[in-house]
Motif scaffolding. Structure first.
Motif, PDB file in Angstrom:
ATOM      1  N   GLN A  25      27.788  45.384  40.153  1.00 12.19           N
ATOM      2  CA  GLN A  25      28.304  45.966  38.835  1.00 12.19           C
ATOM      3  C   GLN A  25      29.394  45.432  38.296  1.00 12.19           C
ATOM      4  OE1 GLN A  25      25.736  48.063  37.242  1.00 12.19           O
ATOM      5  NE2 GLN A  25      24.461  47.348  39.061  1.00 12.19           N
ATOM      6  N   HIS A  26      29.266  43.906  37.546  1.00 10.15           N
ATOM      7  CA  HIS A  26      30.593  43.383  37.107  1.00 10.15           C
ATOM      8  C   HIS A  26      31.264  43.981  36.397  1.00 10.15           C
ATOM      9  CE1 HIS A  26      29.644  39.821  39.487  1.00 10.15           C
ATOM     10  NE2 HIS A  26      28.528  39.979  39.166  1.00 10.15           N
ATOM     11  N   SER A  27      30.772  44.704  35.235  1.00  9.74           N
ATOM     12  CA  SER A  27      31.597  45.233  34.185  1.00  9.74           C
ATOM     13  C   SER A  27      32.095  46.525  34.291  1.00  9.74           C
ATOM     14  CB  SER A  27      30.645  45.489  32.964  1.00  9.74           C
ATOM     15  OG  SER A  27      29.669  46.212  33.249  1.00  9.74           O
ATOM     16  N   LEU A  28      31.268  47.353  35.208  1.00  9.09           N
ATOM     17  CA  LEU A  28      31.971  48.373  35.756  1.00  9.09           C
ATOM     18  C   LEU A  28      33.140  48.086  36.861  1.00  9.09           C
ATOM     19  CD1 LEU A  28      31.438  51.585  36.247  1.00  9.09           C
ATOM     20  CD2 LEU A  28      30.096  51.065  38.008  1.00  9.09           C
ATOM     21  N   MET A  29      32.987  47.104  37.516  1.00  9.80           N
ATOM     22  CA  MET A  29      34.048  46.922  38.581  1.00  9.80           C
ATOM     23  C   MET A  29      35.192  46.273  37.937  1.00  9.80           C
ATOM     24  SD  MET A  29      33.712  47.747  41.420  1.00  9.80           S
ATOM     25  CE  MET A  29      35.119  46.836  42.313  1.00  9.80           C
ATOM     26  N   ASN A  31      36.343  46.932  34.836  1.00  8.63           N
ATOM     27  CA  ASN A  31      37.154  48.113  34.207  1.00  8.63           C
ATOM     28  C   ASN A  31      37.923  48.862  35.180  1.00  8.63           C
ATOM     29  OD1 ASN A  31      36.085  47.506  31.615  1.00  8.63           O
ATOM     30  ND2 ASN A  31      34.371  48.969  31.884  1.00  8.63           N
ATOM     31  N   LYS A  32      37.201  49.118  36.640  1.00  8.77           N
ATOM     32  CA  LYS A  32      37.886  49.921  37.352  1.00  8.77           C
ATOM     33  C   LYS A  32      38.983  49.192  37.984  1.00  8.77           C
ATOM     34  CE  LYS A  32      36.125  52.574  41.529  1.00  8.77           C
ATOM     35  NZ  LYS A  32      35.196  52.746  42.343  1.00  8.77           N
ATOM     36  N   LEU A  33      38.820  48.040  38.078  1.00 13.61           N
ATOM     37  CA  LEU A  33      39.848  47.371  38.661  1.00 13.61           C
ATOM     38  C   LEU A  33      41.175  47.023  37.709  1.00 13.61           C
ATOM     39  CD1 LEU A  33      38.131  44.476  40.429  1.00 13.61           C
ATOM     40  CD2 LEU A  33      39.530  46.029  41.631  1.00 13.61           C
ATOM     41  N   LYS A  34      40.981  46.543  36.327  1.00 13.62           N
ATOM     42  CA  LYS A  34      41.724  46.771  35.540  1.00 13.62           C
ATOM     43  C   LYS A  34      42.745  48.067  35.345  1.00 13.62           C
ATOM     44  CE  LYS A  34      39.105  44.963  32.376  1.00 13.62           C
ATOM     45  NZ  LYS A  34      38.642  44.395  30.895  1.00 13.62           N
ATOM     46  N   LYS A  35      41.783  49.194  35.400  1.00 15.38           N
ATOM     47  CA  LYS A  35      42.402  50.483  35.215  1.00 15.38           C
ATOM     48  C   LYS A  35      43.584  50.946  36.451  1.00 15.38           C
ATOM     49  CE  LYS A  35      41.198  55.460  34.467  1.00 15.38           C
ATOM     50  NZ  LYS A  35      39.789  56.233  34.643  1.00 15.38           N
ATOM     51  N   PRO A  64      47.466  42.380  44.340  1.00 12.73           N
ATOM     52  CA  PRO A  64      46.498  42.109  45.241  1.00 12.73           C
ATOM     53  C   PRO A  64      45.051  42.851  44.552  1.00 12.73           C
ATOM     54  CG  PRO A  64      48.281  42.388  46.369  1.00 12.73           C
ATOM     55  CD  PRO A  64      48.569  42.757  44.720  1.00 12.73           C
ATOM     56  N   VAL A  65      45.201  43.873  43.865  1.00 12.88           N
ATOM     57  CA  VAL A  65      44.059  44.742  43.373  1.00 12.88           C
ATOM     58  C   VAL A  65      43.227  43.673  42.795  1.00 12.88           C
ATOM     59  CG1 VAL A  65      43.372  46.561  41.709  1.00 12.88           C
ATOM     60  CG2 VAL A  65      45.339  46.901  43.046  1.00 12.88           C
ATOM     61  N   LEU A  66      43.425  42.901  41.940  1.00  7.20           N
ATOM     62  CA  LEU A  66      42.678  41.863  41.257  1.00  7.20           C
ATOM     63  C   LEU A  66      42.231  40.628  42.238  1.00  7.20           C
ATOM     64  CD1 LEU A  66      44.651  41.647  37.964  1.00  7.20           C
ATOM     65  CD2 LEU A  66      42.612  42.900  38.208  1.00  7.20           C
ATOM     66  N   THR A  67      43.449  40.118  42.915  1.00  9.47           N
ATOM     67  CA  THR A  67      43.090  38.800  43.691  1.00  9.47           C
ATOM     68  C   THR A  67      41.978  39.121  44.706  1.00  9.47           C
ATOM     69  OG1 THR A  67      44.727  39.503  45.208  1.00  9.47           O
ATOM     70  CG2 THR A  67      45.285  37.826  43.558  1.00  9.47           C
ATOM     71  N   TYR A  68      41.713  40.588  45.127  1.00  4.63           N
ATOM     72  CA  TYR A  68      40.795  40.801  46.004  1.00  4.63           C
ATOM     73  C   TYR A  68      39.472  40.390  45.439  1.00  4.63           C
ATOM     74  CZ  TYR A  68      37.690  43.907  49.020  1.00  4.63           C
ATOM     75  OH  TYR A  68      36.831  44.134  49.834  1.00  4.63           O
ATOM     76  N   SER A  69      39.335  40.778  44.078  1.00  3.59           N
ATOM     77  CA  SER A  69      37.825  40.508  43.638  1.00  3.59           C
ATOM     78  C   SER A  69      37.579  39.303  43.052  1.00  3.59           C
ATOM     79  CB  SER A  69      37.999  41.372  42.405  1.00  3.59           C
ATOM     80  OG  SER A  69      38.763  41.013  41.270  1.00  3.59           O
ATOM     81  N   LEU A  80      41.400  37.508  31.949  1.00  6.93           N
ATOM     82  CA  LEU A  80      42.469  37.310  32.789  1.00  6.93           C
ATOM     83  C   LEU A  80      43.706  37.014  31.976  1.00  6.93           C
ATOM     84  CD1 LEU A  80      41.080  35.290  35.645  1.00  6.93           C
ATOM     85  CD2 LEU A  80      41.427  37.530  35.870  1.00  6.93           C
ATOM     86  N   GLU A  81      43.502  36.344  30.995  1.00 13.38           N
ATOM     87  CA  GLU A  81      44.702  36.288  29.824  1.00 13.38           C
ATOM     88  C   GLU A  81      44.962  37.708  29.154  1.00 13.38           C
ATOM     89  OE1 GLU A  81      43.072  33.205  27.549  1.00 13.38           O
ATOM     90  OE2 GLU A  81      43.596  31.507  29.127  1.00 13.38           O
ATOM     91  N   LYS A  82      44.166  38.282  29.089  1.00 16.60           N
ATOM     92  CA  LYS A  82      44.385  39.593  28.223  1.00 16.60           C
ATOM     93  C   LYS A  82      45.170  40.401  29.501  1.00 16.60           C
ATOM     94  CE  LYS A  82      41.241  40.993  25.393  1.00 16.60           C
ATOM     95  NZ  LYS A  82      39.618  41.593  24.821  1.00 16.60           N
ATOM     96  N   ILE A  83      44.804  40.485  30.499  1.00 17.54           N
ATOM     97  CA  ILE A  83      45.313  41.191  31.612  1.00 17.54           C
ATOM     98  C   ILE A  83      46.996  40.763  31.330  1.00 17.54           C
ATOM     99  CG2 ILE A  83      45.747  41.501  34.099  1.00 17.54           C
ATOM    100  CD1 ILE A  83      42.548  41.737  34.013  1.00 17.54           C
ATOM    101  N   ASN A  84      47.341  39.527  31.647  1.00 22.54           N
ATOM    102  CA  ASN A  84      48.646  38.989  31.372  1.00 22.54           C
ATOM    103  C   ASN A  84      49.426  39.184  30.350  1.00 22.54           C
ATOM    104  OD1 ASN A  84      49.004  37.462  34.001  1.00 22.54           O
ATOM    105  ND2 ASN A  84      48.299  35.548  33.177  1.00 22.54           N
ATOM    106  N   ARG A  85      48.816  39.403  29.148  1.00 21.06           N
ATOM    107  CA  ARG A  85      49.452  39.802  28.018  1.00 21.06           C
ATOM    108  C   ARG A  85      49.930  41.293  27.929  1.00 21.06           C
ATOM    109  NH1 ARG A  85      45.761  36.326  25.480  1.00 21.06           N
ATOM    110  NH2 ARG A  85      44.241  37.847  24.980  1.00 21.06           N
ATOM    111  N   LYS A  86      48.637  42.125  28.442  1.00 18.96           N
ATOM    112  CA  LYS A  86      49.181  43.394  28.426  1.00 18.96           C
ATOM    113  C   LYS A  86      50.330  43.729  29.545  1.00 18.96           C
ATOM    114  CE  LYS A  86      47.330  48.059  28.534  1.00 18.96           C
ATOM    115  NZ  LYS A  86      45.895  48.906  28.685  1.00 18.96           N
TER     116      LYS A  86
END
Length: 195
Positions: A25-29, A31-35, A64-69, A80-86
């Protein structure tokens, strides 16, 4: 006397931290990882550490939360760029990064005069290239199966993604220089260019 319950069509289960049912479930994962990533960044920024240690804590606790995925979840570069900006916005709100300061300085190593934060896009690039190289070079049976399965995926193939990254950051070797030392040198150059 243990009964294994059948999954309903909309129910999911967790395997190695990844939510699945008939597929990932890519979209669910995402959202969970970003949160979870943002939660950890905020927790670090609330501490009374100095800015150097806050950046080190973000690098070791949140990234590491993100790199694991990477390589499992289909991340888009824009996400990923949006994560960097935030992340940069959170650093500005915490007073660690000035709004008019150079953005590139945030990701340069401290030794070279930067802040030393790991760029999420660069971490993704390195993870995909390393995973692709591992799949290509390992001779065992399981990686042969993985290599076959990776080649079957058309849209999000690790091999094609790694080839795009290598083409962007590396100059191809002349054919007469193809030996292990040159490949190792190119891999080190790739890491320096990406990070």
């Amino acid at each position: 006397d243990t009964i294994i319950k059948n999954l309903e069509p909309n129910e999911t289960y967790k395997y190695l931290g990844v939510v699945e049912n008939d597929g990932i479930q890519h979209s669910l994962m995402k959202n969970k990882l970003k949160k979870e990533y943002y939660r950890r960044v905020r927790q670090v920024l609330k501490t009374e550490l100095n800015s150097k240690n806050k950046i080190n804590a973000i690098n070791s606790l949140a990234i590491p939360v993100l790199t694991y995925s990477f390589g499992v979840i289909n991340w888009l570069r824009t996400e990923l760029e949006k994560i960097n900006r935030k992340t940069m916005k959170l650093l500005m709100m915490a007073g660690i990064h000035h709004p008019k300061a150079d953005v590139e300085r945030l990701y340069i190593k401290r030794y070279d005069g930067g802040r030393g934060l790991i760029d999420v896009v660069s971490a993704y690039n390195c993870a995909i290239v390393d995973l692709s190289d591992y799949i290509q070079t390992q001779p065992d049976k399981i990686t042969e199966i993985a290599k076959y399965l990776v080649q079957q995926v058309a849209k999000y193939s690790i091999q094609t993604e790694a080839a795009k990254i290598k083409n962007k950051y590396l100059i191809p070797n002349p054919p007469f220089n193809n030996n292990d030392k040159t490949q190792l040198k190119n891999k080190c150059q790739l890491r320096k260019l990406i990070f």
